[in-house]
Design a protein around this motif. Structure first.
Motif, PDB file in Angstrom:
ATOM      1  N   VAL A 237      51.497  29.796  49.709  1.00  0.00           N
ATOM      2  CA  VAL A 237      50.053  29.913  49.949  1.00  0.00           C
ATOM      3  C   VAL A 237      49.784  31.006  50.996  1.00  0.00           C
ATOM      4  O   VAL A 237      48.880  31.831  50.845  1.00  0.00           O
ATOM      5  N   ALA A 240      50.364  34.342  49.310  1.00  0.00           N
ATOM      6  CA  ALA A 240      49.313  34.640  48.325  1.00  0.00           C
ATOM      7  C   ALA A 240      47.995  34.971  49.006  1.00  0.00           C
ATOM      8  O   ALA A 240      47.138  35.645  48.435  1.00  0.00           O
ATOM      9  N   THR A 241      47.816  34.509  50.231  1.00  0.00           N
ATOM     10  CA  THR A 241      46.584  34.777  50.963  1.00  0.00           C
ATOM     11  C   THR A 241      46.623  36.137  51.655  1.00  0.00           C
ATOM     12  O   THR A 241      45.589  36.783  51.833  1.00  0.00           O
ATOM     13  N   PRO A 249      43.470  39.750  47.696  1.00  0.00           N
ATOM     14  CA  PRO A 249      44.631  38.867  47.879  1.00  0.00           C
ATOM     15  C   PRO A 249      45.077  38.309  46.521  1.00  0.00           C
ATOM     16  O   PRO A 249      44.220  37.918  45.720  1.00  0.00           O
ATOM     17  N   GLY A 251      46.270  35.599  45.835  1.00  0.00           N
ATOM     18  CA  GLY A 251      45.885  34.189  45.722  1.00  0.00           C
ATOM     19  C   GLY A 251      44.483  33.991  45.191  1.00  0.00           C
ATOM     20  O   GLY A 251      44.071  32.860  44.926  1.00  0.00           O
ATOM     21  N   SER A 252      43.724  35.090  45.029  1.00  0.00           N
ATOM     22  CA  SER A 252      42.392  34.951  44.437  1.00  0.00           C
ATOM     23  C   SER A 252      42.448  35.022  42.912  1.00  0.00           C
ATOM     24  O   SER A 252      41.460  34.759  42.248  1.00  0.00           O
ATOM     25  N   GLN A 254      43.290  33.610  39.332  1.00  0.00           N
ATOM     26  CA  GLN A 254      43.440  32.242  38.812  1.00  0.00           C
ATOM     27  C   GLN A 254      44.843  31.969  38.286  1.00  0.00           C
ATOM     28  O   GLN A 254      45.326  30.842  38.383  1.00  0.00           O
ATOM     29  N   GLN A 257      46.550  30.961  41.311  1.00  0.00           N
ATOM     30  CA  GLN A 257      45.989  29.704  41.836  1.00  0.00           C
ATOM     31  C   GLN A 257      46.459  28.505  41.022  1.00  0.00           C
ATOM     32  O   GLN A 257      46.853  27.479  41.567  1.00  0.00           O
ATOM     33  N   HIS A 258      46.398  28.644  39.693  1.00  0.00           N
ATOM     34  CA  HIS A 258      46.718  27.485  38.856  1.00  0.00           C
ATOM     35  C   HIS A 258      48.202  27.157  38.887  1.00  0.00           C
ATOM     36  O   HIS A 258      48.583  25.988  38.796  1.00  0.00           O
ATOM     37  N   LEU A 260      50.011  27.368  41.479  1.00  0.00           N
ATOM     38  CA  LEU A 260      50.238  26.633  42.730  1.00  0.00           C
ATOM     39  C   LEU A 260      49.491  25.294  42.758  1.00  0.00           C
ATOM     40  O   LEU A 260      49.933  24.343  43.408  1.00  0.00           O
ATOM     41  N   ALA A 261      48.365  25.210  42.044  1.00  0.00           N
ATOM     42  CA  ALA A 261      47.535  23.995  42.113  1.00  0.00           C
ATOM     43  C   ALA A 261      48.214  22.788  41.468  1.00  0.00           C
ATOM     44  O   ALA A 261      47.876  21.650  41.771  1.00  0.00           O
ATOM     45  N   ASP A 262      49.178  23.036  40.584  1.00  0.00           N
ATOM     46  CA  ASP A 262      49.927  21.918  39.995  1.00  0.00           C
ATOM     47  C   ASP A 262      50.810  21.222  41.028  1.00  0.00           C
ATOM     48  O   ASP A 262      51.242  20.092  40.805  1.00  0.00           O
ATOM     49  N   PRO A 264      50.710  20.389  44.671  1.00  0.00           N
ATOM     50  CA  PRO A 264      50.492  19.357  45.699  1.00  0.00           C
ATOM     51  C   PRO A 264      50.600  17.932  45.158  1.00  0.00           C
ATOM     52  O   PRO A 264      51.126  17.055  45.844  1.00  0.00           O
TER      53      PRO A 264
END
Lengths: 363, 373
Positions: A237, A240-241, A249, A251-252, A254, A257-258, A260-262, A264
């Motif tokens: 994160v 990516a930021t 960045p 990290g913007s 998708q 993002q997607h 990494l979103a899987d 947490p």
């Protein structure tokens, strides 16, 4: 009928997914300790053996080895860390170890102490246990039974442990004390694994089932893998930021993002399951949950480090980058126990009863 | 951490199980696929009479964190059709949090009794994931409002007594700021319902609102505060109020099939079943976490997304394994695989798609930078 909303909080039942005060204290102590003393440079310095002697000595200084002892064992260890700890406290400490990839066999040492327990049938063992509690000698467990030639293979921390507890194919337990070789066959995760000869071993009687010993290694290793996964996601994160491509960045995007979103949910699920396995094991048989926690954390760590490495691009796989250190340990730490697929077959045996047909041999 | 259920909760679980045993038959469960309406009316009424619905609503219930999870989970693992209960619990939770006096005294008790039902009017034909783009209009008149527009996916509208309706009340502000939620009686003149049948066997609806006159008492929350109401609704819908444990009945049916067919000896089948059991455990824990936060007074905005994302994708994977492992028998309607293969993709779409949940986790939990638009 309608009560004030604030009153509800006080009425929450004993079901509680927050860490206890004691767990929070240990988490803070170990996070701070490993962040200060086990920097990524220490991890690199420890390769290829995967052990840092000065770090172990410092751990002994805060009384960490004694935490794995059962509560009735006396200890003279200085106690910044408590003399013996609850299972939940060992879980948060192991997670902190994983976050820092700390090159010390603390988990194996704790599990060996748990196996030996507080019954000392012969004087030799009583003396030995005192040394293990101080951390003057390092202990480990062998995960698989002796082979036909009387050796334990791929013993985790086998390269740096003086004392090994393990079992033979008939379920007997052997205790081996000797000189650690301090050498390992070059391996994926730079782990201090080694084959060890059990021919000079002493037969001992344990007062816990060997399956409970393995279950404890499963749970604490799972906790360390949760730590690896958690820290790897933080690094991804962060990268990516701050990493810019196409003027923004990364990290913007998708796609990033997607990916990494899987993660947490995978990490949190494995973390909760690890705590549940520890919690249930303290009062009964948690072996099935321990196996589940191990499998969940192994897969979570594998997926998270894979995606975190990918997000880092070339800097993920370059040796100068840190992610490859996390990626290799996410695989090396659990796979010393054998194939994940075998773990699932054993879990199926636990849940659905043993298969009437012989299992496919994978290992 | 403490994973023990309090004694009072264990007693509550036994009570729910007894009610299910008394009021749900194999015919009730089979009926849902014939009628497309996923409801068990007798059980709903019995749960209401027993106080079980009131007990789990955050803010008015027992306050035991796990009761909310427990009720939803017991219904799911018994494969009871209860989509109407899930929806009415969302609405009851919103009313308990921010409802006006009329809604609290006249509507909430009716919902908690299990006698009446609600439906959710958010999505429109051209506004699904981008729900703040809805165009259904509410215009102020003397002493009230006039509503015109159309909603999609209004499941249960054909048997519901109320709909919560997301409308646009201000065209001159950013799209999220000009929304108002209404709680509307379905028998108000001007509302019509048309069925929409789905692959997952469930009937949903399109609903139309033509010059629907409403009084001010129908506003739910603040005027132009509709987005805040949506935040509550979605946080509870995703991952808290059911839909995250369909893998439990699936595994039961998978196991039965494997025993009967002899496939239980196949290591590949055994691995699939063990993986489903593990995913079920993880889905349970993630759901318990969201419910625990909700019952403790918080809003599990991202935790619910994590639970829903993980659980529904695991369910879809499990359904694919069952359908593949049991082929070609699994193709028959009579085989349990058929329903799960039809229903599981639906769960990754309704109540917030997997993509919307990933956006939510990426932006609000991981705090990644917003994508350029």
């Amino acid at each position: 009928m309608v009560r004030a909303y604030a009153s509800v909080v006080q009425n929450v039942g004993k079901f509680d997914l927050a860490l206890s005060e004691g767990e929070l204290a240990v988490e803070q102590l170990f996070r701070q300790f490993f962040e200060a003393e086990s920097s990524i440079d220490v991890v690199r310095r420890s390769e290829p053996l995967g052990y840092d002697g000065p770090l172990w000595t410092q751990l002994c200084g805060i009384g960490a080895p004694a935490m794995g002892a059962r509560s009735s064992i006396g200890t003279s260890a200085p106690s910044q860390a408590s003399e013996s700890a609850t299972y939940g406290q060992l879980v948060v400490a192991a997670q902190a170890l994983g976050r820092s990839l700390a090159p010390v066999p603390l988990i194996e040492h704790w599990v060996a102490l748990f196996a030996l327990g507080d019954r000392a049938p012969v004087a030799l063992i009583a003396e030995l246990i005192a040394e293990l509690i101080d951390g003057a000698r390092i202990a480990t467990i062998a995960l698989t039974p002796l082979d036909a030639s009387g050796w334990w293979r791929f013993v985790p921390a086998g390269a740096v442990a003086d004392v090994i507890v393990g079992h033979d194919a008939n379920g007997g337990t052997l205790l081996v004390t000797g000189q650690a070789p301090h050498a390992t066959a070059p391996n994926h995760a730079c782990s201090p694994i080694a084959d060890r000869d059990a021919s000079d071993g002493t037969w001992v009687e344990l007062d816990v089932a060997w399956s409970a010993v393995i279950a404890r290694w499963n749970v604490l290793t799972a906790a360390s893998l949760v730590g690896i996964a958690e820290r790897s996601l933080e690094l991804a994160v962060e990268y990516a930021t701050t990493r810019h491509q196409f003027g923004v960045p990364i990290g913007s995007f998708q796609a990033v993002q997607h990916s990494l979103a899987d993660l947490p949910g995978r990490i949190e699920g494995a973390r909760l399951l690890t705590h549940k396995a520890a919690s249930v094991s303290e009062r009964g048989n948690g072996n099935q949950l321990a196996r589940m926690a191990f499998l969940a954390a192994s897969e979570a760590a594998a997926i998270v480090t894979d995606r975190a490495l990918h997000v880092h691009g070339g800097y993920g796989y370059a040796e100068e980058g840190d992610l490859q250190l996390f990626y290799r340990r996410a695989r090396g730490w659990p796979l010393v126990a054998g194939p994940i697929a075998v773990g699932y077959q054993t879990l199926a045996d636990d849940i659905f009863g043993p298969s009437p047909q012989p299992r496919m041999v994978l290992a | 951490m403490n994973f023990d259920l309090p004694e009072s909760t264990v007693a509550f679980r036994d009570e729910i199980r007894t009610l299910i045993a008394e009021h749900v038959t194999a015919a009730t469960i089979a009926d849902q696929h014939r009628t497309g309406t996923f409801t068990a009316p007798e059980l709903l009424r019995a749960l209401g009479t027993a106080g079980a619905i009131a007990r789990v609503i955050p803010g008015i219930g027992s306050g035991d964190a796990i009761d909310l999870w427990l009720l939803c989970n017991e219904l799911e693992i018994a494969a009871v059709p209860a989509d109407d209960l899930g929806i009415l619990m969302i609405v009851a939770t919103i009313i308990a949090k921010i409802g006006n006096e009329h809604q609290r005294t006249a509507i909430l008790p009716a919902l908690l009794s299990g006698e009446r039902r609600t439906c959710l009017g958010y999505s429109e034909a051209d506004a699904g994931s981008d729900v703040a783009a809805i165009t259904t209009r509410a215009v102020r008149t003397d002493g009230g409002w006039i509503i015109n527009g159309a909603k999609m996916w209004t499941t249960m509208a054909h048997i519901a007594d109320w709909v919560i309706l997301l409308t646009r009340t201000d065209l001159d502000v950013a799209k999220h700021q000009g929304l108002t939620m209404f709680l509307v009686p379905m028998n108000t003149p001007g509302i019509t319902v048309q069925p929409v049948h789905t692959m997952g066997t469930e009937r949903t609806n399109a609903t139309y609102y033509d010059d629907v006159h409403l009084g001010d008492e129908c506003v739910l929350g603040e005027v132009n505060g509709g987005w805040a109401v949506m935040a509550i609704a979605l946080a509870f819908e995703r991952g808290v109020l059911g839909g995250t444990n369909p893998g439990v009945p699936l595994l039961r049916e998978f196991h039965e099939w494997a025993e009967q067919s002899g496939a239980i000896n196949d290591p590949r089948v055994r691995e699939h079943m063990a993986r489903i059991a593990l995913d079920n455990e993880l889905a349970t824990l993630l759901t318990q976490r969201a419910a625990w936060i909700a019952a403790s007074g918080g809003l599990p905005g991202t935790e619910g997304s994590m639970a829903k994302l993980f659980a529904t994708e695991a369910y879809q994977k499990a359904a694919q394994w069952l359908q593949d492992d049991a082929a070609p028998h699994s193709l028959l309607h009579a085989h349990p695989a058929d329903y799960h293969a039809r229903h599981s993709p639906v769960t990754t779409i309704y109540g917030g798609t997997s993509e919307i949940n990933r956006n939510n986790i990426a932006l609000r939990h991981l705090k990644l930078p917003r994508a350029p638009r």
